[in-house]
Design a protein around this motif. Structure first.
Motif, mmCIF file in Angstrom:
data_model
loop_
_atom_site.group_PDB
_atom_site.id
_atom_site.type_symbol
_atom_site.label_atom_id
_atom_site.label_comp_id
_atom_site.label_asym_id
_atom_site.label_seq_id
_atom_site.Cartn_x
_atom_site.Cartn_y
_atom_site.Cartn_z
ATOM 1 N N ASN A 40 -3.427 35.942 -19.131
ATOM 2 C CA ASN A 40 -2.245 35.897 -19.983
ATOM 3 C C ASN A 40 -1.514 37.229 -19.947
ATOM 4 O O ASN A 40 -2.059 38.241 -19.512
ATOM 5 N N ILE A 41 -0.277 37.208 -20.375
ATOM 6 C CA ILE A 41 0.504 38.422 -20.588
ATOM 7 C C ILE A 41 0.773 38.519 -22.081
ATOM 8 O O ILE A 41 1.293 37.582 -22.679
ATOM 9 N N THR A 42 0.378 39.626 -22.694
ATOM 10 C CA THR A 42 0.545 39.815 -24.132
ATOM 11 C C THR A 42 1.580 40.895 -24.388
ATOM 12 O O THR A 42 1.487 41.981 -23.825
ATOM 13 N N ILE A 43 2.545 40.592 -25.235
ATOM 14 C CA ILE A 43 3.563 41.562 -25.600
ATOM 15 C C ILE A 43 3.470 41.827 -27.095
ATOM 16 O O ILE A 43 3.578 40.899 -27.895
ATOM 17 N N LYS A 44 3.244 43.076 -27.470
ATOM 18 C CA LYS A 44 3.109 43.452 -28.877
ATOM 19 C C LYS A 44 4.309 44.284 -29.330
ATOM 20 O O LYS A 44 4.779 45.144 -28.617
ATOM 21 N N TRP A 45 4.735 43.990 -30.550
ATOM 22 C CA TRP A 45 5.892 44.663 -31.153
ATOM 23 C C TRP A 45 5.420 45.260 -32.471
ATOM 24 O O TRP A 45 5.199 44.550 -33.433
ATOM 25 N N THR A 60 4.786 46.800 -26.348
ATOM 26 C CA THR A 60 3.828 47.006 -25.267
ATOM 27 C C THR A 60 3.546 45.684 -24.564
ATOM 28 O O THR A 60 3.262 44.678 -25.209
ATOM 29 N N ILE A 61 3.630 45.709 -23.246
ATOM 30 C CA ILE A 61 3.357 44.542 -22.412
ATOM 31 C C ILE A 61 2.014 44.750 -21.720
ATOM 32 O O ILE A 61 1.833 45.732 -20.997
ATOM 33 N N TYR A 62 1.069 43.844 -21.954
ATOM 34 C CA TYR A 62 -0.242 43.892 -21.318
ATOM 35 C C TYR A 62 -0.347 42.747 -20.312
ATOM 36 O O TYR A 62 -0.216 41.581 -20.699
ATOM 37 N N ASN A 63 -0.610 43.066 -19.066
ATOM 38 C CA ASN A 63 -0.793 42.025 -18.054
ATOM 39 C C ASN A 63 -2.278 41.714 -17.931
ATOM 40 O O ASN A 63 -2.998 42.297 -17.126
ATOM 41 N N CYS A 135 8.465 53.386 -17.616
ATOM 42 C CA CYS A 135 9.190 53.958 -16.481
ATOM 43 C C CYS A 135 8.493 53.732 -15.145
ATOM 44 O O CYS A 135 8.273 54.651 -14.367
ATOM 45 N N LYS A 136 8.159 52.461 -14.902
ATOM 46 C CA LYS A 136 7.567 52.061 -13.626
ATOM 47 C C LYS A 136 8.434 51.016 -12.931
ATOM 48 O O LYS A 136 7.953 50.270 -12.075
ATOM 49 N N GLY A 137 9.710 50.959 -13.332
ATOM 50 C CA GLY A 137 10.606 49.977 -12.741
ATOM 51 C C GLY A 137 10.209 48.546 -13.043
ATOM 52 O O GLY A 137 10.568 47.622 -12.311
ATOM 53 N N GLY A 138 9.490 48.340 -14.155
ATOM 54 C CA GLY A 138 9.074 46.997 -14.550
ATOM 55 C C GLY A 138 7.860 46.465 -13.819
ATOM 56 O O GLY A 138 7.445 45.324 -14.026
ATOM 57 N N VAL A 139 7.243 47.276 -12.962
ATOM 58 C CA VAL A 139 6.065 46.849 -12.206
ATOM 59 C C VAL A 139 4.812 47.056 -13.064
ATOM 60 O O VAL A 139 4.608 48.137 -13.622
ATOM 61 N N VAL A 140 3.985 46.020 -13.174
ATOM 62 C CA VAL A 140 2.757 46.090 -13.976
ATOM 63 C C VAL A 140 1.621 45.471 -13.176
ATOM 64 O O VAL A 140 1.678 44.297 -12.801
ATOM 65 N N ASN A 141 0.583 46.242 -12.914
ATOM 66 C CA ASN A 141 -0.566 45.720 -12.180
ATOM 67 C C ASN A 141 -1.365 44.743 -13.037
ATOM 68 O O ASN A 141 -1.217 44.697 -14.258
ATOM 69 N N SER A 142 -2.235 43.981 -12.402
ATOM 70 C CA SER A 142 -3.074 43.035 -13.140
ATOM 71 C C SER A 142 -4.240 43.766 -13.779
ATOM 72 O O SER A 142 -4.744 44.759 -13.255
ATOM 73 N N TRP A 143 -4.682 43.241 -14.926
ATOM 74 C CA TRP A 143 -5.793 43.844 -15.667
ATOM 75 C C TRP A 143 -7.088 43.766 -14.865
ATOM 76 O O TRP A 143 -7.906 44.688 -14.876
ATOM 77 N N GLY A 144 -7.272 42.680 -14.145
ATOM 78 C CA GLY A 144 -8.504 42.506 -13.396
ATOM 79 C C GLY A 144 -8.667 43.487 -12.256
ATOM 80 O O GLY A 144 -9.789 43.818 -11.861
ATOM 81 N N GLN A 145 -7.565 43.990 -11.710
ATOM 82 C CA GLN A 145 -7.639 44.894 -10.568
ATOM 83 C C GLN A 145 -7.431 46.355 -10.938
ATOM 84 O O GLN A 145 -7.993 47.231 -10.281
ATOM 85 N N ASN A 146 -6.636 46.621 -11.984
ATOM 86 C CA ASN A 146 -6.383 48.020 -12.352
ATOM 87 C C ASN A 146 -5.957 48.095 -13.816
ATOM 88 O O ASN A 146 -4.767 48.183 -14.117
ATOM 89 N N PRO A 147 -6.901 48.062 -14.755
ATOM 90 C CA PRO A 147 -6.553 48.050 -16.188
ATOM 91 C C PRO A 147 -5.687 49.233 -16.622
ATOM 92 O O PRO A 147 -4.845 49.086 -17.501
ATOM 93 N N SER A 149 -3.250 50.651 -15.215
ATOM 94 C CA SER A 149 -1.829 50.485 -14.924
ATOM 95 C C SER A 149 -1.347 49.067 -15.205
ATOM 96 O O SER A 149 -0.314 48.636 -14.692
ATOM 97 N N ALA A 150 -2.087 48.342 -16.059
ATOM 98 C CA ALA A 150 -1.731 46.967 -16.413
ATOM 99 C C ALA A 150 -0.964 46.900 -17.729
ATOM 100 O O ALA A 150 -0.920 45.868 -18.384
ATOM 101 N N VAL A 151 -0.358 48.030 -18.117
ATOM 102 C CA VAL A 151 0.345 48.139 -19.397
ATOM 103 C C VAL A 151 1.731 48.745 -19.168
ATOM 104 O O VAL A 151 1.889 49.660 -18.362
#
Length: 224
Positions: A40-45, A60-63, A135-147, A149-151
């Motif tokens: 899932n992708i979780t977005i917290k406000w 915060t966006i968590y992938n 400031c990553k240009g909207g790129v978010v890695n997956s939690w399973g592969q790189n926690p 940078s998954a935020v």
């Protein structure tokens, strides 16, 4: 949650869009991805402070997907304000349009649109315009592969919003877009405030307002 669907139908991956205006949360439902059924992708406000006409929030966006990254050109987040809110300023992201701010004669808000569309800033953004995990240009890695940078995070100051738990309202009609899938979000439900730990690990703070609500989002993928 119904996970098993015929492969001739549209496959879907959970998106948990959690909006915490102190604690708005969005949980996923009715979605299935054979490779990552619980992803899932979780977005917290989270409201972190009050201002004279509103509040400051960290989004915060968590992938939490195991394998699927958010690839370039990155995520786009959109919502509709519940009242006549404006965005005074943002750190770590920007609205793609200012909108009609003609009623403001002094300081001009960053965005006056009823339905702002937000994008991440680029990696070369000056440090005074950044927050952690932005400031990553909207790129978010997956939690399973790189926690680590998954935020992805940004901060915004919201005006004309109310200044207490009784007067603040959660935004509506959240939409999260990224290369590939489309996203749809449902009604909000209650969750707890997020706690924040300082970089040195010596202090913990939490969102300012009380529990308010959450909504459900689902990412849909074509089986073809």
């Amino acid at each position: 949650m119904k996970f098993f669907r015929s492969l001739s139908k549209l496959n879907a991956t959970n998106v948990l869009l959690v909006v915490l205006l102190s604690s708005f949360c969005f949980s996923s439902t009715d979605a299935y991805d054979a490779l990552d059924p619980n992803g899932n992708i979780t977005i917290k406000w989270d409201v972190i402070s009050w201002t004279p006409d509103g509040y400051v929030a960290v989004v915060t966006i968590y992938n939490f997907q195991q394998y699927r990254h958010i690839q370039p050109p990155g995520w786009t987040l959109k919502w509709t304000w519940a009242k006549d809110e404006v965005i005074w300023n943002m750190t770590g992201s920007q609205a793609i349009e200012r909108g009609n701010c003609s009623k403001f004669k002094g300081d001009i808000p960053h965005c006056c649109k009823k339905d702002p569309t937000i994008i991440d800033l680029l990696p070369n953004t000056p440090l005074n315009q950044q927050i952690a995990n932005c400031c990553k240009g909207g790129v978010v890695n997956s939690w399973g592969q790189n926690p680590a940078s998954a935020v992805s995070s940004f901060q915004l100051s919201v005006g004309s919003a109310g200044t207490s738990n009784k007067t603040v309202r959660v935004p509506k009609n959240f939409t999260l877009k990224a290369p590939g899938p489309g996203y749809a979000c449902g009604p909000a439900k209650v969750v707890k405030q997020t706690k924040f730990i300082t970089p040195d690990g010596r202090r913990v703070t939490q969102a300012m307002s009380k529990l308010i609500g959450s909504t459900t989002c689902v990412i849909q993928y074509s089986s073809g």
